[in-house]
Motif scaffolding. Structure first.
Motif, PDB file in Angstrom:
ATOM      1  N   GLU A 145     -13.103  23.994  22.422  1.00 35.56           N
ATOM      2  CA  GLU A 145     -12.461  22.680  22.472  1.00 35.56           C
ATOM      3  C   GLU A 145     -13.514  21.584  22.297  1.00 35.56           C
ATOM      4  O   GLU A 145     -13.300  20.604  21.576  1.00 35.56           O
ATOM      5  N   TYR A 146     -14.662  21.768  22.932  1.00 34.68           N
ATOM      6  CA  TYR A 146     -15.762  20.811  22.805  1.00 34.68           C
ATOM      7  C   TYR A 146     -16.218  20.712  21.354  1.00 34.68           C
ATOM      8  O   TYR A 146     -16.406  19.615  20.822  1.00 34.68           O
ATOM      9  N   VAL A 147     -16.388  21.847  20.699  1.00 35.72           N
ATOM     10  CA  VAL A 147     -16.824  21.845  19.298  1.00 35.72           C
ATOM     11  C   VAL A 147     -15.806  21.098  18.438  1.00 35.72           C
ATOM     12  O   VAL A 147     -16.179  20.318  17.561  1.00 35.72           O
ATOM     13  N   SER A 148     -14.530  21.298  18.703  1.00 37.70           N
ATOM     14  CA  SER A 148     -13.485  20.572  17.965  1.00 37.70           C
ATOM     15  C   SER A 148     -13.608  19.070  18.174  1.00 37.70           C
ATOM     16  O   SER A 148     -13.423  18.286  17.242  1.00 37.70           O
ATOM     17  N   GLU A 149     -13.909  18.670  19.393  1.00 38.58           N
ATOM     18  CA  GLU A 149     -14.016  17.245  19.721  1.00 38.58           C
ATOM     19  C   GLU A 149     -15.171  16.572  18.994  1.00 38.58           C
ATOM     20  O   GLU A 149     -15.048  15.426  18.569  1.00 38.58           O
ATOM     21  N   ILE A 150     -16.282  17.273  18.852  1.00 38.20           N
ATOM     22  CA  ILE A 150     -17.458  16.630  18.257  1.00 38.20           C
ATOM     23  C   ILE A 150     -17.547  16.832  16.748  1.00 38.20           C
ATOM     24  O   ILE A 150     -18.390  16.229  16.102  1.00 38.20           O
ATOM     25  N   LEU A 151     -16.674  17.658  16.183  1.00 38.62           N
ATOM     26  CA  LEU A 151     -16.689  17.907  14.744  1.00 38.62           C
ATOM     27  C   LEU A 151     -16.397  16.613  14.002  1.00 38.62           C
ATOM     28  O   LEU A 151     -15.389  15.956  14.244  1.00 38.62           O
ATOM     29  N   THR A 152     -17.302  16.231  13.130  1.00 41.51           N
ATOM     30  CA  THR A 152     -17.162  14.968  12.403  1.00 41.51           C
ATOM     31  C   THR A 152     -16.886  15.227  10.924  1.00 41.51           C
ATOM     32  O   THR A 152     -17.082  16.333  10.423  1.00 41.51           O
ATOM     33  N   ASP A 153     -16.472  14.187  10.249  1.00 41.26           N
ATOM     34  CA  ASP A 153     -16.180  14.298   8.823  1.00 41.26           C
ATOM     35  C   ASP A 153     -17.407  14.676   8.005  1.00 41.26           C
ATOM     36  O   ASP A 153     -17.276  15.205   6.899  1.00 41.26           O
ATOM     37  N   MET A 180     -23.029  14.760  15.394  1.00 46.98           N
ATOM     38  CA  MET A 180     -22.565  16.062  15.887  1.00 46.98           C
ATOM     39  C   MET A 180     -23.725  16.983  16.256  1.00 46.98           C
ATOM     40  O   MET A 180     -23.704  17.640  17.298  1.00 46.98           O
ATOM     41  N   LYS A 181     -24.733  17.029  15.415  1.00 49.83           N
ATOM     42  CA  LYS A 181     -25.869  17.919  15.660  1.00 49.83           C
ATOM     43  C   LYS A 181     -26.582  17.550  16.960  1.00 49.83           C
ATOM     44  O   LYS A 181     -26.886  18.422  17.777  1.00 49.83           O
ATOM     45  N   ASN A 182     -26.821  16.268  17.177  1.00 50.65           N
ATOM     46  CA  ASN A 182     -27.514  15.843  18.398  1.00 50.65           C
ATOM     47  C   ASN A 182     -26.639  16.000  19.637  1.00 50.65           C
ATOM     48  O   ASN A 182     -27.155  16.260  20.728  1.00 50.65           O
ATOM     49  N   LYS A 183     -25.328  15.868  19.467  1.00 50.57           N
ATOM     50  CA  LYS A 183     -24.430  16.137  20.595  1.00 50.57           C
ATOM     51  C   LYS A 183     -24.504  17.619  20.964  1.00 50.57           C
ATOM     52  O   LYS A 183     -24.515  17.975  22.147  1.00 50.57           O
ATOM     53  N   MET A 184     -24.559  18.484  19.956  1.00 57.33           N
ATOM     54  CA  MET A 184     -24.649  19.922  20.227  1.00 57.33           C
ATOM     55  C   MET A 184     -25.980  20.255  20.896  1.00 57.33           C
ATOM     56  O   MET A 184     -26.018  21.022  21.857  1.00 57.33           O
ATOM     57  N   LEU A 185     -27.062  19.686  20.407  1.00 61.91           N
ATOM     58  CA  LEU A 185     -28.364  19.911  21.048  1.00 61.91           C
ATOM     59  C   LEU A 185     -28.337  19.422  22.492  1.00 61.91           C
ATOM     60  O   LEU A 185     -28.827  20.107  23.398  1.00 61.91           O
ATOM     61  N   SER A 186     -27.763  18.251  22.732  1.00 64.29           N
ATOM     62  CA  SER A 186     -27.666  17.718  24.094  1.00 64.29           C
ATOM     63  C   SER A 186     -26.863  18.644  24.982  1.00 64.29           C
ATOM     64  O   SER A 186     -27.226  18.883  26.140  1.00 64.29           O
TER      65      SER A 186
END
Length: 153
Positions: free
Chosen positions: A63-71, A15-21
């Motif tokens: 919506e994007y943040v919801s999609e990438i939110l992981t357990d 999730m963190k690297n997806k957000m940075l990307s």
């Protein structure tokens, strides 16, 4: 989003690297269109009115943040998960707005300071989202509640 999803490696990121990307890609696109973006965001003297035009961006971003939110970043207690997810989505938006404001004022070469700001702010937000201490506190609270309340009955 289309650019990110075209990158096969992106799908494997946490999730963190997806957000940075997302941030780096988003600000590359903003920088390529800097004059237009600056002009668009300074139409009205009242900055709040200018933000209204970002409503669809806000909805898409949440919506994007919801999609990438992981357990890895969700609390174990189901009752708290919905509250936490909402808090994460709502707090991600002001962070994006602060980053846009920083970028708008950035006069460094190739917007290097914006890149540093992105990395530091995303790292800080993920440190704050670290749920391990919260899960341990909840677990301790449950134990104490069970031992002190149920053991008395």
């Amino acid at each position: 989003m289309n650019l990110l999803h075209k990158n096969e490696e992106y799908q494997q990121y946490d999730m963190k690297n997806k957000m940075l990307s997302f941030y780096y890609t988003f600000f590359e696109i903003l920088t390529a269109n800097r004059s237009y973006v600056l002009q668009s965001l300074k139409i009205d003297r009242n900055p709040l009115k200018n933000l209204v035009q970002l409503t669809s961006l806000r909805n898409s971003f949440k919506e994007y943040v919801s999609e990438i939110l992981t357990d890895d970043y969700r609390l174990e207690q189901e009752k708290l998960q919905k509250f936490q997810e909402s808090a994460i989505k709502e707090s991600a938006w002001p962070q994006l707005m602060l980053t846009i404001k920083f970028w708008m004022d950035d006069e460094s070469v190739a917007f290097e300071k914006t890149d540093i700001f992105i990395e530091k702010s995303v790292n800080a937000s993920f440190e704050l989202m670290n749920v391990a201490p919260m899960n341990h506190l909840i677990d301790l609270g449950k134990f104490l509640f069970k031992e002190k309340i149920y053991s008395k009955q």
